[in-house]
Design a protein around this motif. Structure first.
Motif, short mmCIF file in Angstrom:
data_model
loop_
_atom_site.label_atom_id
_atom_site.label_comp_id
_atom_site.label_asym_id
_atom_site.label_seq_id
_atom_site.Cartn_x
_atom_site.Cartn_y
_atom_site.Cartn_z
N ALA A 88 0.82 -1.21 0.00
CA ALA A 88 0.00 0.00 0.00
C ALA A 88 0.86 1.26 0.00
O ALA A 88 0.54 2.24 -0.69
N ASP A 89 1.95 1.24 0.75
CA ASP A 89 2.83 2.41 0.78
C ASP A 89 3.43 2.68 -0.59
O ASP A 89 3.65 3.84 -0.96
N SER A 90 3.69 1.62 -1.35
CA SER A 90 4.24 1.82 -2.69
C SER A 90 3.23 2.48 -3.62
O SER A 90 3.60 3.22 -4.53
N VAL A 91 1.94 2.23 -3.37
CA VAL A 91 0.88 2.83 -4.20
C VAL A 91 0.71 4.31 -3.88
O VAL A 91 0.32 5.10 -4.75
N LEU A 92 1.01 4.71 -2.67
CA LEU A 92 0.83 6.11 -2.26
C LEU A 92 1.58 7.08 -3.16
O LEU A 92 1.18 8.24 -3.30
#
Length: 454
Positions: A88-92
């Protein structure tokens, strides 16, 4: 035409079986287990906690996982959370994507219409301009990859799904806010929205017709329903986004049910009809029209002798033979792939049925059903037997990943060590995990560790 010829053959065979086994049919019953969610699930709670309004992901399993994460002393749950947060952090940091980014437009010249070329259509070698294109089943024309609407739709749903999971399991508002941004751009913003139809979803150059086959290209939208069901629980979730998304899906559901292309796709007996049913079922649930969902699921469980003509193509007894083969996938060039792909769609319908008291897992007629179809596939997928039908490509990791998801559900619904052993064999291949299968995957890890009994 071969699909309809196969349907006629299947109907004739089934009528013959029906006449022979009429007395047995009269004694059949559908499971009367109650639904896990009420008709209006928005206020649904369990043990004092609010359940996510999911339909493919089991909301009760989701809540149990969240409770395990909150205890902070469960290594399996914490490893799962770490993976979700990392993804999810990579999608941010990724920009929103849209159907309006394509450089080639559909025939109507509208950038807001979803546009994709038919994957198996190739330039005609017998004409100077290559038109009309000709079919090569199972062979993807690389030209189709240049128009990215199909790829971007899948990526958008995957990103929103992982953000929704992170939002639900961490209660961190940053994930819901990012998901809102992605959804606004794809569905709602004036300059970037997608029209709620797929009339150009499988365009065949030079043929001058619209093809209903493009509808399957949006099968990911069923999983977006689960993402929205999780995001709704975030205090940062926007009411205007919720209303806008529901309006978009209401128009899309109307198009699926009432347009000529939608009706034609819904009457197909192969995997296209299966994934049409998945989309309609999930979207109707999102819109609080669970009566449509339940009616559709129950219509797959009728016997041929009493099914209305318009339901024949969606019957499980038509899609799965008594020996577990799938008659409308056998003739495909990549028939092994399509056996797994169609079964995964039936698996999704069965998961939806779990929440509405419709038991597709254990339904069978003349010995055929979801379990029989899975048992037929497994020996070939594990390499213990040679696939007896057309297979111009070896099974990909993607195929095996879908099979792993089916086996995961089989362990939960059927039990037994045999499916667990199959799962372990697939797990050893380090296959890419589908987000929609992640919670089931963790459940099996608990079983394998001895924390839960199968």
């Amino acid at each position: 035409m071969s699909e309809y010829r196969n349907l006629i053959i299947a109907v004739v065979i089934l009528i013959s079986i029906s006449i022979i086994n009429q007395s047995a049919l009269q004694g059949m019953s559908i499971s009367d287990s109650g639904p896990k969610n009420p008709t209006n699930p928005q206020a649904n709670t369990f043990e004092g906690a609010k359940l996510p309004r999911t339909i493919i992901l089991d909301p009760h399993e989701m809540l149990k996982m969240k409770q395990a994460i909150m205890k902070q002393n469960d290594s399996i749950a914490q490893d799962f959370l770490k993976t979700i947060i990392t993804e999810a952090d990579s999608v941010l940091h990724k920009r929103p994507i849209s159907v309006t980014e394509k450089t080639e437009l559909p025939p109507n010249g509208t950038k807001h219409d979803y546009f994709a070329l038919a994957s198996y259509e190739w330039p005609n070698p017998n004409t100077s301009n290559g038109l009309p294109y000709v079919s090569r089943d199972g062979q993807t024309n690389p030209e189709t990859l240049l128009i990215k609407d199909r790829k971007y739709l899948e990526e958008m749903v995957d990103r929103v799904m992982i953000l929704a999971l992170a939002s639900y399991f961490t209660d961190n508002p940053k994930y819901a806010l990012k998901a809102q941004e992605l959804l606004r751009v794809w569905f709602l913003d004036k300059n970037t929205y997608m029209e709620p139809s797929l009339k150009y979803g499988d365009f065949e150059r030079g043929k001058g017709r619209l093809n209903p086959s493009g509808i399957i290209g949006a099968h990911h939208l069923a999983h977006l329903v689960d993402a929205i069901g999780m995001l709704e629980l975030s205090p940062k979730w926007s009411k205007s986004v919720q209303e806008g998304i529901e309006q978009w899906f209401s128009k899309y559901l109307d198009w699926l049910l009432n347009s000529d292309l939608g009706k034609r796709e819904g009457q197909r007996a192969n995997n296209h009809g299966t994934y049409y049913a998945v989309q309609v079922s999930a979207i109707a649930f999102l819109l609080n029209k669970s009566d449509i969902t339940k009616q559709l699921l129950e219509s797959t469980m009728q016997g041929l002798s009493n099914a209305p003509l318009e339901n024949v193509s969606r019957l499980i007894s038509v899609k799965i033979n008594p020996d577990g083969t799938q008659p409308f996938e056998i003739s495909r060039a990549n028939s092994f792939h399509y056996h797994i792909w169609n079964l995964y769609g039936l698996d999704l319908l069965a998961r939806i049925g779990d929440q509405l008291g419709v038991d597709l897992w254990n339904y069978q007629i003349h010995g055929g059903g979801i379990r029989k179809a899975l048992d037929f596939i497994v020996p070939y997928a594990l390499g213990n037997q040679t696939w007896p039908y057309s297979k111009i490509k070896v099974l990909s990791d993607e195929d095996l990943s879908f099979l792993k998801g089916i086996v995961c559900q089989a362990i939960l619904h059927y039990g037994g060590q045999s499916y667990l052993q199959v799962y372990r064999s697939l797990e050893a291949k380090n296959l890419p995990l589908k987000v929609q299968d992640s919670v089931c995957d963790i459940h099996i890890k608990y079983i394998d560790s001895g924390s839960l009994k199968n």
